[in-house]
Structure formats: structure tokens, C-alpha cells
Design an enzyme around this catalytic site. Structure first.
Site, short mmCIF file in Angstrom:
data_model
loop_
_atom_site.label_atom_id
_atom_site.label_comp_id
_atom_site.label_asym_id
_atom_site.label_seq_id
_atom_site.Cartn_x
_atom_site.Cartn_y
_atom_site.Cartn_z
N ARG A 98 -10.52 -44.66 -16.07
CA ARG A 98 -11.67 -43.74 -15.94
C ARG A 98 -11.65 -43.11 -14.55
O ARG A 98 -11.92 -41.93 -14.38
CB ARG A 98 -13.00 -44.46 -16.20
CG ARG A 98 -14.19 -43.58 -15.84
CD ARG A 98 -15.53 -44.03 -16.41
NE ARG A 98 -15.71 -45.46 -16.49
CZ ARG A 98 -15.94 -46.25 -15.44
NH1 ARG A 98 -16.03 -45.77 -14.22
NH2 ARG A 98 -16.08 -47.55 -15.62
N TYR A 121 -21.70 -18.38 -23.01
CA TYR A 121 -21.43 -19.23 -24.17
C TYR A 121 -22.72 -19.96 -24.59
O TYR A 121 -23.44 -20.50 -23.74
CB TYR A 121 -20.32 -20.24 -23.84
CG TYR A 121 -20.15 -21.27 -24.92
CD1 TYR A 121 -19.91 -20.89 -26.23
CD2 TYR A 121 -20.26 -22.62 -24.64
CE1 TYR A 121 -19.78 -21.83 -27.25
CE2 TYR A 121 -20.12 -23.58 -25.64
CZ TYR A 121 -19.89 -23.16 -26.94
OH TYR A 121 -19.77 -24.09 -27.95
N ASP A 127 -17.40 -19.56 -14.63
CA ASP A 127 -16.70 -19.99 -15.85
C ASP A 127 -15.54 -19.03 -16.07
O ASP A 127 -15.74 -17.87 -16.43
CB ASP A 127 -17.68 -19.98 -17.03
CG ASP A 127 -17.06 -20.51 -18.32
OD1 ASP A 127 -15.82 -20.46 -18.44
OD2 ASP A 127 -17.81 -20.96 -19.20
N LYS A 145 -9.40 -23.72 -24.57
CA LYS A 145 -9.08 -22.37 -24.98
C LYS A 145 -7.68 -21.97 -24.51
O LYS A 145 -6.72 -22.54 -24.95
CB LYS A 145 -10.18 -21.44 -24.47
CG LYS A 145 -11.61 -21.94 -24.79
CD LYS A 145 -11.83 -22.02 -26.26
CE LYS A 145 -13.13 -22.62 -26.74
NZ LYS A 145 -14.03 -23.34 -25.92
O1 P1T Z 1 -16.08 -26.31 -26.21
P1 P1T Z 1 -15.95 -26.81 -24.79
O2 P1T Z 1 -14.55 -27.18 -24.41
O3 P1T Z 1 -16.94 -27.88 -24.46
O4 P1T Z 1 -16.27 -25.56 -23.85
C1 P1T Z 1 -17.52 -24.91 -23.81
C2 P1T Z 1 -17.32 -23.48 -23.39
C3 P1T Z 1 -17.58 -23.12 -22.09
N1 P1T Z 1 -17.41 -21.85 -21.65
C4 P1T Z 1 -16.98 -20.89 -22.46
C5 P1T Z 1 -16.82 -19.50 -21.95
C6 P1T Z 1 -16.69 -21.18 -23.79
O5 P1T Z 1 -16.25 -20.19 -24.60
C7 P1T Z 1 -16.88 -22.51 -24.28
C8 P1T Z 1 -16.64 -22.86 -25.71
N2 P1T Z 1 -16.68 -21.77 -26.58
C9 P1T Z 1 -16.48 -21.80 -27.93
C10 P1T Z 1 -16.29 -22.92 -28.63
C11 P1T Z 1 -16.52 -20.47 -28.58
O6 P1T Z 1 -16.05 -20.33 -29.72
O7 P1T Z 1 -17.02 -19.54 -27.94
#
Ligand code: P1T
Length: 383
Positions: free
Chosen positions: A49, A106, A178, A203
Site C-alpha cells: 500500500r 466530468y 484535470d 483513458k
Molecule cells: O473513471 P475514473 O478513472 O475514476 O475517472 C474519472 C474521470 C475524471 N476526469 C475526467 C475528465 C473523466 O472523463 C473521468 C471519467 N470519465 C468517464 C468515465 C467518461 O466516460 O466521461
């Protein structure tokens, strides 16, 4: 290392051959714990961890790509999801502190601030950070963080990072960017003065739609120490298998991003010239209100395209049900193209708020298939 370029850093930073075996690839250290010679006497690892060598390699690689080279102040903390990364940043705040969030973001980020952190006394407001004076109007005496998404999800608005940093720092608020949509290949927020960069590594960084993860990178030593402490104290860490998938994916980030952009830009031009489409958002189009800023602030416009079909909601729903290559699915940034309607999929949690997105908005994550096949797919599906 310092003179190496992005593509080289992606393949080499944190990825020296394994000293024990010569393995060219960083091994997946599938272990929860590490033997100690005497209590507290060990080779730098105690418990996974706190630290794991596969994760360390990923963190070194990602930090370097955001401009924080080994030996420099700061670093990266990798997390189990993008939202886990955003949560760690939320834990930097105290009850009574205030956060300004871009009014297009998001849905899950918005939900975290509005429905979770708000219950712990963190106040928030949404503001149009693309407007002159938009941030100034939203500031409060205890504004401690400005949350910038650029390009935004799903409307692809472009926020002037350096300008926001100037205003935020004048009131001693931190700026987190972000960088999920742009990736460090197209945008370097720390160079523009941001305090932290956050990623949903799920992503483009991973790039193959096979793992969920996140990361925060900072060049501020004090912030890094605090985030590293929070990563261990709260515990949302990626396992070694996921860390390996991200390390592997990031090696090809540059070539993938170039192709994502080429394809997205051709698709945006196709959609803009088609009468079955009412409106297109892509920062690379001259018609996009943030085009000039994007051209200055980014080295490429990315792989996301949003649009509204001329026939409204029915047309949007039938379009996303008819594509063959664009899979109807949430998420983005993988090699395969995806399509969705944010209002009733990824952005449901912003319904009825300032962050609302048009019901008939269609968002496409343009993959790296052959662009002619992708255009034919959309052409057929538009009916
Ligand atoms: O899904 P996660 O890895 O927890 O990330 C969240 C997140 C944060 N910032 C942006 C710009 C994002 O697009 C996302 C996650 N977005 C999607 C799942 C989507 O389809 O837009």
C-alpha cells in the site's frame, strides 16, 4: 534523461532493466509485503500500500512526462481510479474551505464535490472559467482550490490555464488541472503554473480500455509529501497488474495521440460539413470559440468530438444505436472508438444543475481505426 524527448521519456523513465535479472520490462511485483533484515532495515519497500516497485516505475514515468524529472521536486502518486485521485486532492482541504469547479466537467467529479465532499464541510461553486472575470466572480474568502478541466468533458471548452493560475495564486488558492482529455503529450499544465495535474489514467494513458486508474503529479515538494502521505493513509492504490498495464500503455502514448487527433480532426470536419448535424464541438475547428487559445496552450487538439444531430433527441438516440464501429459505451481514450449521449450516461449526475449538458448531445471518443471506416460508420448511422 533531461535532454530526452517525450517519446523517449515514455519508454525509459523509471524503466531501467531489472537489476536482479536483466529483464527489459519492469516486472509485475505481485507481493503485498517485503522481507526486512531487521525491523526497519529493508531495500526501500515495506508494504505494497505504501510502495510497490511496479507502481514506483509508473509514477516515475508519469511524473517525467508531466515535466517532473527524477531528482526534481515533487512527483506522482498513482491511484486506483481517476476519482480516487480527485478524492485525495479533496482531502487536502479542510471544513469551511471553498472550491471553484469549471461549469463543464466530468459528472463524477461534480458528484464528488457536490454530494460527498460538501457533506464534509467543503463548499463549492461552479463557474464558467472560460469567461473573463468568471473565476473572480466565484471567489470566496476561503477559496483554496480551483478545479480546472480543459478541454472540458463533454463540451470541449478550453480554459486559459495560465490566466486562471494568475488569479488563483493572487488569493493563495491552488490550481488542479484535470489533464485527462489532453494528456501530457498535448498539454503541460505544470509548465503553465498549475500546482497539480490529475488524470483518469483509465483513458488515453492506459489507452486500451482494460484498466481503471488515476494519478496526481505535482512539482511542489510540500504538496507531493502530503499527497504521498494521503495515498498511504487513505489507501486507494492501483495493484501491480494495473500499474503494469498503465506502464505498457503509456509507452505508445505519443503515437496513439497523434493518430487519435488526425482521425478526430477529419471526423469533426466531416460532421461540420454535413447537414444532418446541427452543431459540432472540436477545439481544432476554426469555428470553436476556444480554437485560438487551444492552438496556443496545447500542441494538439485531442481525440474527442461532440456534436448535436439536426433531428434532436430522437436522432441522437437512434444514431448511437446504429453505429457498428463506434461502440455505445461510457469512457474514452481507448484505441477503439466509442460513442455515447452524456446527458443520460456519463453526466447523469449533473442533471438539473448549472452543469447540465444538452439532452441531444452525442460525444465520440475517436479511436485509431482507419479514418475512412470511421467516417463511413457515422455516415451510415446518421441515416
Ligand atoms: O473513471 P475514473 O478513472 O475514476 O475517472 C474519472 C474521470 C475524471 N476526469 C475526467 C475528465 C473523466 O472523463 C473521468 C471519467 N470519465 C468517464 C468515465 C467518461 O466516460 O466521461
Amino acid at each position: 534523461m533531461t535532454e530526452d524527448r517525450f517519446e523517449t521519456i515514455a519508454i525509459h523513465a523509471g524503466q531501467d532493466p531489472d537489476p536482479a535479472t536483466g529483464s527489459v520490462i519492469v516486472p509485475i511485483y505481485a507481493t503485498s509485503t517485503y522481507v526486512q533484515e531487521a525491523p526497519g532495515v529493508h531495500k526501500g519497500y515495506e508494504y505494497s500500500r505504501s510502495d510497490n516497485p511496479t507502481r514506483t516505475a509508473l509514477q516515475t514515468q508519469l511524473a517525467a512526462l508531466e515535466g517532473v524529472l527524477p531528482g526534481a521536486d515533487g512527483g506522482c502518486v498513482a491511484t486506483s481510479s481517476g476519482l480516487a485521485a480527485t478524492s485525495l486532492i479533496g482531502y487536502l482541504l479542510k471544513p469551511g474551505d471553498h472550491v471553484v469547479i469549471s461549469n463543464d466537467a466530468y459528472g463524477g467529479t461534480f458528484r464528488l464535490f457536490a454530494s460527498v465532499l460538501a457533506d464534509h464541510g467543503i463548499e463549492w461553486s461552479a463557474a464558467d472559467l472560460t469567461l473573463d472575470g468568471g473565476l473572480e466572480a466565484a471567489l470566496k474568502p476561503r477559496t483554496k482550490l480551483v478545479w480546472v478541466e480543459t478541454p472540458t468533458n463533454p463540451l470541449l471548452r478550453i480554459v486559459d490555464i495560465a490566466k486562471i493560475v494568475g488569479v488563483a495564486h493572487s488569493v493563495e488558492a491552488m490550481v488542479a488541472v484535470d489533464n485527462t482529455f489532453a494528456t501530457p503529450f498535448f498539454q503541460q499544465p505544470l509548465e503553465l503554473g498549475a500546482d497539480m495535474v490529475m488524470h483518469s489514467s483509465t483513458k488515453y494513458l492506459g489507452g486500451h480500455s482494460d484498466a481503471v486508474g488515476g494519478a496526481i503529479i505535482t512539482n511542489n515538494a510540500e504538496l507531493y509529501d502530503r499527497l504521498k502521505f494521503l495515498q498511504n493513509a487513505l489507501g486507494p492504490v492501483p495493484g501491480p497488474f494495473d500499474a503494469y498495464l498503465f506502464l505498457r500503455g503509456i509507452k505508445t502514448l505519443a503515437v496513439r495521440m497523434e493518430r487519435h487527433e488526425q482521425n478526430a480532426s477529419a471526423i469533426a470536419r466531416f460532421l461540420e460539413s454535413d447537414s444532418r448535424v446541427a452543431q459540432v464541438w472540436y477545439p481544432g475547428l476554426a469555428s470553436h470559440p476556444g480554437h485560438e487559445l487551444a492552438a496556443r496552450q496545447m500542441t494538439g487538439f485531442g481525440g474527442m468530438v461532440s456534436f448535436r444531430p439536426s433531428g434532436g433527441l430522437d436522432a441522437a438516440n437512434s444514431l448511437v444505436g446504429r453505429t457498428r464501429l463506434f461502440f455505445l459505451a461510457e469512457s474514452l481514450g481507448g484505441v477503439e472508438s466509442l460513442i455515447e449521449t452524456p446527458a443520460n450516461m456519463t453526466h447523469m449526475s449533473v442533471d438539473g444543475t448549472d452543469l447540465e449538458v444538452p439532452a441531444d448531445l452525442v460525444r465520440a471518443s475517436v479511436g485509431i481505426e482507419h479514418v475512412d471506416d470511421l467516417i463511413s460508420d457515422l455516415d451510415r448511422a446518421l441515416g
